[in-house]
Write an enzyme that holds these catalytic residues in place. Structure first.
Site, PDB file in Angstrom:
ATOM      1  N   ASP A   1      11.693 -13.037  30.637  1.00  0.00           N
ATOM      2  CA  ASP A   1      12.996 -12.728  30.043  1.00  0.00           C
ATOM      3  C   ASP A   1      13.643 -14.030  29.575  1.00  0.00           C
ATOM      4  OD1 ASP A   1      14.646 -13.884  32.296  1.00  0.00           O
ATOM      5  OD2 ASP A   1      13.420 -12.429  33.369  1.00  0.00           O
TER       6      ASP A   1
ATOM      7  N   ASP B   1      13.022 -18.112  33.599  1.00  0.00           N
ATOM      8  CA  ASP B   1      12.239 -17.980  34.838  1.00  0.00           C
ATOM      9  C   ASP B   1      10.908 -17.273  34.661  1.00  0.00           C
ATOM     10  OD1 ASP B   1      13.772 -15.551  34.377  1.00  0.00           O
ATOM     11  OD2 ASP B   1      13.043 -14.897  36.331  1.00  0.00           O
TER      12      ASP B   1
ATOM     13  N   GLU C   1       3.806 -10.083  34.814  1.00  0.00           N
ATOM     14  CA  GLU C   1       4.775 -11.107  34.397  1.00  0.00           C
ATOM     15  C   GLU C   1       4.444 -12.454  35.047  1.00  0.00           C
ATOM     16  OE1 GLU C   1       8.897 -10.178  35.251  1.00  0.00           O
ATOM     17  OE2 GLU C   1       9.627 -11.765  33.929  1.00  0.00           O
TER      18      GLU C   1
ATOM     19  N   TYR D   1      18.032 -12.546  42.033  1.00  0.00           N
ATOM     20  CA  TYR D   1      17.524 -13.602  42.913  1.00  0.00           C
ATOM     21  C   TYR D   1      18.483 -13.838  44.063  1.00  0.00           C
ATOM     22  CZ  TYR D   1      13.781 -14.814  39.635  1.00  0.00           C
ATOM     23  OH  TYR D   1      12.660 -14.787  38.848  1.00  0.00           O
TER      24      TYR D   1
END
Ligand SMILES: *[C@@H]1O[C@H](CO)[C@@H](O)[C@H](O)[C@H]1NC(C)=O
Ligand SMILES: *[C@@H]1O[C@H](CO)[C@@H](O)[C@H](O)[C@H]1NC(C)=O
Length: 525
Positions: free
Chosen positions: A92, A89, A503, A241
């Site tokens: 990571d 995603d 990120e 999430y």
């Protein structure tokens, strides 16, 4: 030329103009110099290439991002199924099904609306959809009655700073089923496969049919077994999430996509019965109400289906809630003109809202539709007149003291241009685009040397010590990655530890692709 709307189509630029007129009397303005426009075609190519850097599984011979290698080749073995492939995603190495499905839906929507403007890149864009759709198909069909919704223990993964090629943390498999329901993730996966089916309808009809069939089954499962996946799947996946907004929004969104892909009116009857009427002023992997309303507006405006009028009105309420100067706006803008929704990965909200504005404007233009934000009319005629002009807009602030005409002190509110470098720092927030861009993104594979450059394994803590904490730039330039972006003061420290701002995520890029295609088709260099 100066363009100043959030990332919008020419017609949405008209919307902004209206807002500008509104705010003239009471605005405090700042100045941003802007000339020319970004190279949207270049940015489009890079935004698509980004997805190759996020790939999990066995990489194909035509893989162009060479600093990545095969990874996660035994994913799924914990449940005796093949769950290789798909996307990580962000920075990571976890495969989270919920945001991966949303990413797929948005990439697909971008191709369905703007694929005609992508020219040769449409093949790469389709390949980016297919990489996810292949995985989601496996996740939905390998075990009857089960949808796999994640691979990789996220807590263990986040305690390590390892390349995906080296990862040795538990590849726990997470799933939903009738006894552990997840209407949110199932309906989002249904949306993703239905949208992907539209992408491949002409390009690969057999594949498209498989996608539709699976989407239909997933939607039926989502409806028949109501529940939030984060309440049922265990582990901490839900903490990363969780569907905070519940699953009504995914039921609406999923059935809207199924209706488009199948033309079966039972989905319309169903979504009209849902009563998902909450007001929203943002659109994300969590809350899809705004997206569903704009999508259903296509049917209301372009196909003139009166039954969808309530959704069209709700889509307009959403737009009025984010347009600067709109009497009902609840959206903040930074001094430099960036839509500001959250301290955490803000650009995801900018790209997703911008996609909806661009796309709603397209539907408006096609249908010659107009509306107003309370007393302020938003007309297609205005839009057309302004499409090729310089448009300026002012930011309304609480300390509104500016009495001069705002045209003299301008803020560009073109969100896509902001992302690509037209901002106070002159920094592009897309890696590899423009002269200045983030050098230390929060991304394991980008920040640790590639397997090609450093074949020896790099362990969990070694990664933190030697690479996460290093002062140097990331060795692998993750071309096309759009980071979380600056804060409410337009500041960006370029700090690898600052995941909120540094990120990248697949869903930030996914929404941007369609917008960039729109602009690439409208403004040639
Ligand atoms: C339409 O969808 C409903 C519900 O999924 C299904 O029962 C029905 O058979 C479908 N109709 C057609 C013509 O495919
Ligand atoms: C578009 O709408 C305007 C005002 O509603 C109307 O005057 C005009 O004729 C319409 N144009 C077309 C092509 O329908």
């Amino acid at each position: 030329m100066v363009i100043c709307s959030r990332k919008m189509s020419s017609s949405s630029r008209a919307l902004v103009l209206i807002a500008a007129v509104l705010s003239v009397a009471s605005c405090s303005c700042s100045h941003v110099v802007a000339a020319g426009h970004p190279d949207y075609a270049d940015a489009l190519a890079k935004s698509i290439l980004f997805f190759q850097g996020q790939r999990s599984g066995r990489l194909p011979p035509d893989q162009a991002v060479k600093w990545r290698s095969n990874s996660g080749l035994s994913d799924g073995s914990a449940a005796n199924v093949d769950l290789t492939g798909g996307y990580y995603d962000g920075g990571d190495n976890v495969k989270f099904g919920f945001p991966m499905a949303f990413t797929t839906t948005m990439l697909s929507w971008g191709i369905v609306e703007y694929g005609g403007r992508m020219q040769g890149l449409v093949h790469d864009a389709r390949a980016a959809v297919r990489w996810a759709a292949d995985y989601l198909l496996k996740a939905a069909t390998r075990t009857p009655g089960v949808l796999y919704v994640g691979v990789g223990d996220p807590d263990a993964d986040h305690r390590c700073w390892e390349r995906p090629e080296d990862m040795d943390t538990p590849r726990t498999v997470y799933s939903v089923s009738a006894s552990n329901p997840g209407s949110d993730v199932a309906a989002e996966t249904a949306a993703a496969l239905a949208a992907a089916a539209l992408v491949f309808k002409a390009a690969d009809p057999a594949y498209s049919k498989r996608l539709v069939t699976t989407a239909r089954n997933l939607m039926a499962f989502a409806v028949q077994h109501p529940g939030k996946y984060s309440d049922h799947i265990g582990g901490d996946v839900g903490a990363y999430y969780a569907s905070y907004s519940g699953y009504q929004d995914e039921l609406l969104w999923g059935s809207a996509w199924l209706h488009w892909a199948t033309k079966n009116s039972s989905y319309l009857d169903y979504l009209n019965s849902l009563g998902a009427n909450d007001g929203v002023d943002m659109f994300s992997w969590d809350n899809k109400l705004a997206g569903a309303r704009v999508l259903l507006s296509r049917r209301a405006l372009v196909d003139r289906d009166r039954r969808l009028e309530p959704f069209r009105r709700q889509a307009e309420d959403f737009i009025c809630s984010i347009l600067p100067g709109s009497p009902s706006s609840t959206t903040q803008y930074t001094p430099g003109g960036m839509m500001y929704k959250s301290g955490q990965a803000n650009l995801q909200y900018v790209t997703s809202a911008s996609f909806l504005l661009t796309t709603f404007a397209k539907y408006m233009a096609v249908s010659n539709h107009t509306f107003s934000c309370q007393s302020v009319p938003v007309t297609a005629k205005t839009l057309r007149a302004l499409a090729k002009k310089q448009v300026y807009i002012c930011v309304v602030t609480s300390s509104s003291s500016c009495m001069e005409p705002c045209m003299d002190k301008r803020v560009r509110l073109h969100q896509v241009d902001y992302i690509l470098g037209k901002n106070p720092l002159g920094m592009s927030y897309m890696v590899g685009y423009g002269a200045r861009f983030p050098q230390k993104i929060h991304h394991r594979a980008s920040s640790v040397p590639s397997v090609g450059a450093h074949p020896a394994r790099i362990g969990c803590q070694e990664g933190f010590r030697d690479y996460f904490n290093a002062a140097s730039a990331n060795p692998n330039v993750h071309i096309g990655a759009v980071v979380g972006g600056p804060d409410q003061h337009d500041a960006f420290p370029d700090d690898r530890g600052d995941y909120d701002r540094s990120e990248p995520t697949t869903y930030t890029n996914a929404a941007l692709v369609g917008c960039l295609a729109y602009f690439a088709g409208s403004y040639k260099n």
